[in-house]
Design a protein around this motif. Structure first.
Motif, mmCIF file in Angstrom:
data_model
loop_
_atom_site.group_PDB
_atom_site.id
_atom_site.type_symbol
_atom_site.label_atom_id
_atom_site.label_comp_id
_atom_site.label_asym_id
_atom_site.label_seq_id
_atom_site.Cartn_x
_atom_site.Cartn_y
_atom_site.Cartn_z
ATOM 1 N N ARG A 131 0.832 -1.209 0.000
ATOM 2 C CA ARG A 131 0.000 0.000 0.000
ATOM 3 C C ARG A 131 0.862 1.253 0.000
ATOM 4 O O ARG A 131 0.543 2.243 -0.648
ATOM 5 C CB ARG A 131 -0.924 0.012 1.220
ATOM 6 N N PHE A 132 1.982 1.214 0.733
ATOM 7 C CA PHE A 132 2.862 2.372 0.821
ATOM 8 C C PHE A 132 4.235 2.005 0.269
ATOM 9 O O PHE A 132 4.978 1.222 0.873
ATOM 10 C CB PHE A 132 2.976 2.857 2.269
ATOM 11 N N ILE A 133 4.575 2.562 -0.874
ATOM 12 C CA ILE A 133 5.818 2.234 -1.561
ATOM 13 C C ILE A 133 7.041 2.551 -0.697
ATOM 14 O O ILE A 133 8.062 1.860 -0.763
ATOM 15 C CB ILE A 133 5.886 2.972 -2.914
ATOM 16 N N ALA A 134 6.955 3.579 0.128
ATOM 17 C CA ALA A 134 8.095 3.977 0.962
ATOM 18 C C ALA A 134 8.552 2.850 1.876
ATOM 19 O O ALA A 134 9.728 2.777 2.244
ATOM 20 C CB ALA A 134 7.739 5.203 1.798
ATOM 21 N N SER A 135 7.631 1.964 2.220
ATOM 22 C CA SER A 135 7.975 0.870 3.140
ATOM 23 C C SER A 135 8.966 -0.111 2.533
ATOM 24 O O SER A 135 9.584 -0.897 3.255
ATOM 25 C CB SER A 135 6.707 0.113 3.563
ATOM 26 N N LEU A 136 9.144 -0.072 1.210
ATOM 27 C CA LEU A 136 10.061 -0.996 0.538
ATOM 28 C C LEU A 136 11.515 -0.555 0.656
ATOM 29 O O LEU A 136 12.423 -1.354 0.453
ATOM 30 C CB LEU A 136 9.679 -1.131 -0.945
ATOM 31 N N GLY A 137 11.745 0.730 0.958
ATOM 32 C CA GLY A 137 13.104 1.242 1.110
ATOM 33 C C GLY A 137 13.850 1.338 -0.206
ATOM 34 O O GLY A 137 13.294 1.096 -1.286
ATOM 35 N N GLY A 138 15.122 1.695 -0.146
ATOM 36 C CA GLY A 138 15.951 1.801 -1.341
ATOM 37 C C GLY A 138 15.420 2.824 -2.334
ATOM 38 O O GLY A 138 14.960 3.909 -1.959
ATOM 39 N N LEU A 139 15.465 2.471 -3.620
ATOM 40 C CA LEU A 139 14.974 3.369 -4.660
ATOM 41 C C LEU A 139 13.473 3.609 -4.548
ATOM 42 O O LEU A 139 12.969 4.642 -4.990
ATOM 43 C CB LEU A 139 15.311 2.804 -6.045
ATOM 44 N N SER A 140 12.770 2.671 -3.946
ATOM 45 C CA SER A 140 11.333 2.865 -3.711
ATOM 46 C C SER A 140 11.110 4.039 -2.766
ATOM 47 O O SER A 140 10.164 4.818 -2.926
ATOM 48 C CB SER A 140 10.712 1.588 -3.127
ATOM 49 N N GLY A 141 11.997 4.152 -1.773
ATOM 50 C CA GLY A 141 11.923 5.294 -0.862
ATOM 51 C C GLY A 141 12.213 6.594 -1.573
ATOM 52 O O GLY A 141 11.591 7.627 -1.292
ATOM 53 N N VAL A 142 13.148 6.562 -2.523
ATOM 54 C CA VAL A 142 13.457 7.755 -3.320
ATOM 55 C C VAL A 142 12.246 8.144 -4.154
ATOM 56 O O VAL A 142 11.891 9.318 -4.251
ATOM 57 C CB VAL A 142 14.674 7.500 -4.232
ATOM 58 N N TYR A 143 11.601 7.150 -4.769
ATOM 59 C CA TYR A 143 10.376 7.397 -5.537
ATOM 60 C C TYR A 143 9.337 8.107 -4.675
ATOM 61 O O TYR A 143 8.754 9.119 -5.067
ATOM 62 C CB TYR A 143 9.804 6.075 -6.055
ATOM 63 N N SER A 144 9.102 7.567 -3.492
ATOM 64 C CA SER A 144 8.098 8.134 -2.593
ATOM 65 C C SER A 144 8.461 9.562 -2.179
ATOM 66 O O SER A 144 7.598 10.437 -2.097
ATOM 67 C CB SER A 144 7.948 7.252 -1.355
ATOM 68 N N ALA A 145 9.761 9.805 -1.933
ATOM 69 C CA ALA A 145 10.208 11.139 -1.524
ATOM 70 C C ALA A 145 10.018 12.152 -2.650
ATOM 71 O O ALA A 145 9.589 13.290 -2.413
ATOM 72 C CB ALA A 145 11.674 11.094 -1.103
ATOM 73 N N VAL A 146 10.316 11.756 -3.885
ATOM 74 C CA VAL A 146 10.143 12.649 -5.040
ATOM 75 C C VAL A 146 8.670 12.995 -5.218
ATOM 76 O O VAL A 146 8.301 14.154 -5.418
ATOM 77 C CB VAL A 146 10.699 11.999 -6.318
ATOM 78 N N SER A 147 7.813 11.983 -5.128
ATOM 79 C CA SER A 147 6.374 12.208 -5.264
ATOM 80 C C SER A 147 5.857 13.134 -4.168
ATOM 81 O O SER A 147 5.095 14.072 -4.431
ATOM 82 C CB SER A 147 5.638 10.870 -5.213
ATOM 83 N N ALA A 148 6.284 12.872 -2.939
ATOM 84 C CA ALA A 148 5.826 13.689 -1.814
ATOM 85 C C ALA A 148 6.333 15.116 -1.916
ATOM 86 O O ALA A 148 5.610 16.080 -1.612
ATOM 87 C CB ALA A 148 6.291 13.063 -0.502
ATOM 88 N N ALA A 149 7.579 15.286 -2.366
ATOM 89 C CA ALA A 149 8.155 16.629 -2.501
ATOM 90 C C ALA A 149 7.394 17.452 -3.519
ATOM 91 O O ALA A 149 7.223 18.667 -3.362
ATOM 92 C CB ALA A 149 9.627 16.522 -2.892
ATOM 93 N N THR A 150 6.917 16.800 -4.583
ATOM 94 C CA THR A 150 6.133 17.493 -5.606
ATOM 95 C C THR A 150 4.874 18.109 -5.003
ATOM 96 O O THR A 150 4.560 19.281 -5.238
ATOM 97 C CB THR A 150 5.741 16.519 -6.733
ATOM 98 N N ILE A 151 4.160 17.310 -4.235
ATOM 99 C CA ILE A 151 2.934 17.788 -3.589
ATOM 100 C C ILE A 151 3.253 18.856 -2.551
ATOM 101 O O ILE A 151 2.560 19.866 -2.420
ATOM 102 C CB ILE A 151 2.190 16.609 -2.927
ATOM 103 N N LEU A 152 4.318 18.641 -1.806
ATOM 104 C CA LEU A 152 4.710 19.579 -0.757
ATOM 105 C C LEU A 152 5.034 20.955 -1.336
ATOM 106 O O LEU A 152 4.579 21.987 -0.827
ATOM 107 C CB LEU A 152 5.916 19.024 -0.003
ATOM 108 N N VAL A 153 5.797 20.985 -2.422
ATOM 109 C CA VAL A 153 6.193 22.254 -3.043
ATOM 110 C C VAL A 153 4.967 23.017 -3.535
ATOM 111 O O VAL A 153 4.846 24.232 -3.327
ATOM 112 C CB VAL A 153 7.173 22.002 -4.203
ATOM 113 N N ALA A 154 4.045 22.311 -4.201
ATOM 114 C CA ALA A 154 2.848 22.971 -4.731
ATOM 115 C C ALA A 154 2.005 23.581 -3.616
ATOM 116 O O ALA A 154 1.543 24.729 -3.722
ATOM 117 C CB ALA A 154 2.017 21.976 -5.534
ATOM 118 N N ASN A 155 1.804 22.832 -2.550
ATOM 119 C CA ASN A 155 0.980 23.345 -1.448
ATOM 120 C C ASN A 155 1.696 24.437 -0.666
ATOM 121 O O ASN A 155 1.053 25.377 -0.175
ATOM 122 C CB ASN A 155 0.590 22.191 -0.521
ATOM 123 N N LEU A 156 3.018 24.350 -0.558
ATOM 124 C CA LEU A 156 3.774 25.436 0.060
ATOM 125 C C LEU A 156 3.643 26.712 -0.757
ATOM 126 O O LEU A 156 3.532 27.819 -0.200
ATOM 127 C CB LEU A 156 5.247 25.046 0.187
#
Length: 243
Positions: A131-156
């Motif tokens: 359900r949560f890609i970040a839980s897989l770690g490694g590059l999956s964590g990077v994927y999740s961080a990039v996706s989250a940063a996109t949303i974070l920047v827009a809302n900021l």
């Protein structure tokens, strides 16, 4: 039907209704298009983030295994939300009269989308159902961080833009209030996703508890802002939906 399911259905119905109303302004009022487009993409992202859909692996199990389509709804949802983020940034740029920023924003969205697809394919995110890609770690964590940063920047961008606005009439403040709250919820949600990507062992349970509720509330607030601005668009100042 549970209370949660009823709320979800109500948000979806309200979203479709508001988007339908705003589409009637599409041709004659071009300034409404970025926010309308963002609302459409936000609704699509919300639909795909329904926990039952995130957990469903029908597509992955009924297609060639070499395609690696595990968590397809997750990545598709993130792409739709990235598109919504781009339109929100376009809206903010218009607020400040920086129309020349639209092309760089579009380029940034394309780069972001390509990065998400590549990271999804080369990591365990496309192979290991979760359900949560970040839980897989490694590059999956990077994927999740990039996706989250996109949303974070827009809302900021939304929050900073509204916080710095001066001399806003009362009518505009009413329309902007739910958008500001939606931006705040988006910042919290994006921050939680980034924290989960960095340290899933500590934050995964928190995200599992709050992720869906934050997504629902955030979309509902943006939809409310879209409805209020629809009602008053002919008299709202450029701060809300600039040409």
């Amino acid at each position: 039907m549970s209370v949660g399911a009823a709320l979800y259905v109500a948000i979806c119905i309200a979203s479709v209704a508001v988007i339908g109303l705003r589409l009637t302004q599409w041709k004659n009022h071009p300034r409404t298009r970025p926010l309308t487009s963002a609302l459409i993409l936000l609704l699509g992202g919300l639909l795909l983030r329904r926990p039952e859909i995130l957990d469903d692996q029908w597509l992955d199990t009924h297609t060639d295994r070499t395609l690696h389509l595990a968590n397809w709804s997750n990545v598709l949802s993130d792409l739709l939300l990235a598109g919504a983020a781009a339109y929100i940034c376009v809206q903010v740029a218009r607020v400040w009269g920086n129309h020349h920023w639209q092309k760089p924003i579009a380029v940034a969205f394309v780069v972001d989308a390509i990065a998400l697809i590549v990271l999804w394919q080369v990591s365990d995110a496309s192979r290991v159902p979760t359900r949560f890609i970040a839980s897989l770690g490694g590059l999956s964590g990077v994927y999740s961080a990039v996706s989250a940063a996109t949303i974070l920047v827009a809302n900021l961008a939304v929050l900073i833009s509204l916080a710095l606005a001066k001399g806003v009439p009362t009518r505009a403040k009413i329309a902007l209030a739910p958008m500001a709250l939606g931006g705040l919820v988006g910042v919290v949600n994006g921050g939680l996703r980034i924290a989960c990507a960095i340290d899933p062992d500590r934050f995964l349970s928190t995200r599992n508890h709050w992720a869906w509720s934050l997504a629902e509330v955030g979309v509902a607030l943006y939809i409310l802002s879209g409805f209020v601005s629809y009602l008053a668009q002919s008299r709202l100042p450029e701060l809300v939906e600039a040409d």
